[in-house]
Design a protein around this motif. Sequence first.
Motif, short mmCIF file in Angstrom:
data_model
loop_
_atom_site.label_atom_id
_atom_site.label_comp_id
_atom_site.label_asym_id
_atom_site.label_seq_id
_atom_site.Cartn_x
_atom_site.Cartn_y
_atom_site.Cartn_z
N ASP A 122 0.81 -1.23 0.00
CA ASP A 122 0.00 0.00 0.00
C ASP A 122 0.84 1.27 0.00
O ASP A 122 0.36 2.33 -0.41
N HIS A 123 2.06 1.18 0.48
CA HIS A 123 2.94 2.36 0.57
C HIS A 123 4.24 2.12 -0.19
O HIS A 123 5.30 2.57 0.23
N GLN A 124 4.13 1.44 -1.31
CA GLN A 124 5.29 0.97 -2.05
C GLN A 124 6.30 2.06 -2.39
O GLN A 124 7.50 1.88 -2.24
N GLN A 125 5.83 3.22 -2.83
CA GLN A 125 6.76 4.27 -3.24
C GLN A 125 7.61 4.77 -2.06
O GLN A 125 8.83 4.86 -2.15
N LEU A 126 6.96 5.08 -0.94
CA LEU A 126 7.69 5.56 0.23
C LEU A 126 8.56 4.45 0.83
O LEU A 126 9.70 4.70 1.24
N ILE A 127 8.05 3.23 0.84
CA ILE A 127 8.81 2.08 1.35
C ILE A 127 10.11 1.93 0.54
O ILE A 127 11.19 1.74 1.10
N THR A 128 10.00 2.03 -0.76
CA THR A 128 11.17 1.92 -1.62
C THR A 128 12.16 3.04 -1.32
O THR A 128 13.37 2.80 -1.24
N ARG A 129 11.67 4.24 -1.11
CA ARG A 129 12.55 5.37 -0.79
C ARG A 129 13.27 5.15 0.54
O ARG A 129 14.46 5.48 0.66
#
Length: 156
Positions: A46-53
């Motif tokens: 659900d928070h893939q973009q921030l998790i990746t960052r």
Amino acid sequence: MILVIYDSIDEHLKLAGEFDKAAIPMGMFLAWALNLGLLRQELVRDHQQLITRVRMQDAKGSELLMALGGNLDETLFSERGNRFAGGYYPRYMTDYASVFDLDPYLVEDTWVNYDKIAQLLTKELLGDIPLSTSVVNIVKSGSRRILKLVKSLLGR
């Protein structure tokens, strides 16, 4: 069913005085849990973009914490993560303060500081693993010893 909340930004805000400083200790714990695979897969999706960052060290755990509402609770963690957080988190702030040897809210939110607390957290999660050291030494020494080790572990 009652939601288990391990920690809340509100508790830290009283002592830190500002959100940015209050979020650092909890954010480091959250980033560490992410990096060790202790968060729920649904949350990661659900928070893939921030998790990746965060994984790429382009964003900090404190940013992830705030994006998730400022609480560390059971809905964030996997089953293993909840077992660890439930048993360990009550003493986290004491350990955090001892690692940095200063007021927890004066610790800078850097990846260098994250590495310091992550080392302690990983040791708490995994414990001292002398077997892994033995395995590494055997692997370094050559394949015959590996075969002997495997046979001994299998009882052959």
